[in-house]
Design an enzyme around this catalytic site. Structure first.
Site: not given
Ligand code: NAP
Length: 247
Positions: A143, A156, A160
């Site tokens: 991130s 976080y 990261k």
């Molecule tokens: P999200 O929409 O909240 O989705 C999170 C996903 O992770 C869901 O599929 C969830 O499964 C799964 N998950 C949560 N806990 C878990 C566990 N213990 N074991 C296995 N799976 C688990 O998140 P996102 O925004 O797509 O983020 C995806 C990645 O990108 C993350 O690593 C996040 O830190 C990173 N990221 C996101 C952003 C952003 O702006 N969105 C920015 C920088 C980095 P369930 O549906 O079953 O809960």
């Protein structure tokens, strides 16, 4: 022929958001995709149905990837089904945001356990298989918070940033067997994770003036995981952040 025809990909946290878009992007390249999730079984099955609908193959596999035994079961299930692993996308992640002085050990530990230890557990398990295959591509999702810091995200951003160091070390350890390991650093992407944030304040810090879409991050992951030209890229961090971090 599609770049990932006959190849097997595991995407952690693929029921929603960036992971979901990535599973679909890799399936479009012909990959057989393991759609991992923690609790959203219905959403994960929808991703599988969407992939089947476009003529691809996928399975939904429940596993909390912060737990060593569950990671072992996840990888075993994929090996039992398809007998190989060509791509691992360590995408599952959570936030537990609060300022440092209010952050309790539980908030710290939950984020480190999934966002950093989960990446270690999945990578260690899959690397044994990839080393035997003498090929593989691993993409870890970090991130911009790891690079810039972000108030309320000590847990976080530390986890990261750990992923970035881990990516570089593992890239060196696995390089002699043709395995690449890279990281993708999204900025603010429209998913459930960011849905509660106040966007007016955040938009000021994004040169392109908007949140990114999950498909835009998935495009970079697809390139690193599937494109032949990415075979000479390892140990790198690629930002998909609308210009927030310009190194
Ligand atoms: P999200 O929409 O909240 O989705 C999170 C996903 O992770 C869901 O599929 C969830 O499964 C799964 N998950 C949560 N806990 C878990 C566990 N213990 N074991 C296995 N799976 C688990 O998140 P996102 O925004 O797509 O983020 C995806 C990645 O990108 C993350 O690593 C996040 O830190 C990173 N990221 C996101 C952003 C952003 O702006 N969105 C920015 C920088 C980095 P369930 O549906 O079953 O809960």
């Amino acid at each position: 022929m599609k770049a990932l025809a006959d190849k097997v990909a595991i995407v952690t946290g693929a029921s929603r958001g960036i992971g979901r878009a990535t599973a679909l992007a890799l399936a479009t390249e012909g990959a057989q995709v393991a759609v991992n999730y923690a609790s959203s079984a219905t959403a994960a099955e929808q991703v599988v149905a969407e992939i089947s609908g476009m003529g691809g193959q996928a399975i939904a596999l429940q596993a909390d990837v912060s737990q060593p035994e569950q990671v072992e079961s996840l990888i075993k299930a994929v090996m039992d089904k398809w007998g190989r692993v060509d791509v691992l996308v360590n995408n599952a992640g959570i936030t537990r945001d609060t300022l440092l002085l209010r952050m309790n050990l539980k908030d710290w530990q939950a984020v480190v356990d999934l966002n950093l230890t989960g990446v270690f557990l999945c990578t260690r398990a899959v690397s044994k298989i990839m080393l035997k295959q003498r090929s593989g591509r691993i993409v870890n999702i970090t991130s911009v918070a790891a690079q810039m810091g972000n108030p309320g995200q000590a847990n976080y951003s530390a986890a990261k940033a750990g992923v970035i160091g881990f990516t570089k070390t593992v890239a060196k350890e696995l390089s002699s067997r043709g395995i690449t390991v890279n990281a993708v650093a999204p900025g603010f992407i429209s998913t459930d994770m960011t849905s509660g944030l106040k966007s007016e304040e955040i938009l000021k810090f994004i040169p392109l003036g908007r949140y990114g879409q999950p498909e835009e991050v998935a495009g970079m992951i697809r390139f690193l995981a599937a494109d032949p030209a990415a075979g000479y890229i390892t140990g790198q961090v690629f930002n998909v952040d609308g210009g927030m971090v310009m190194a």
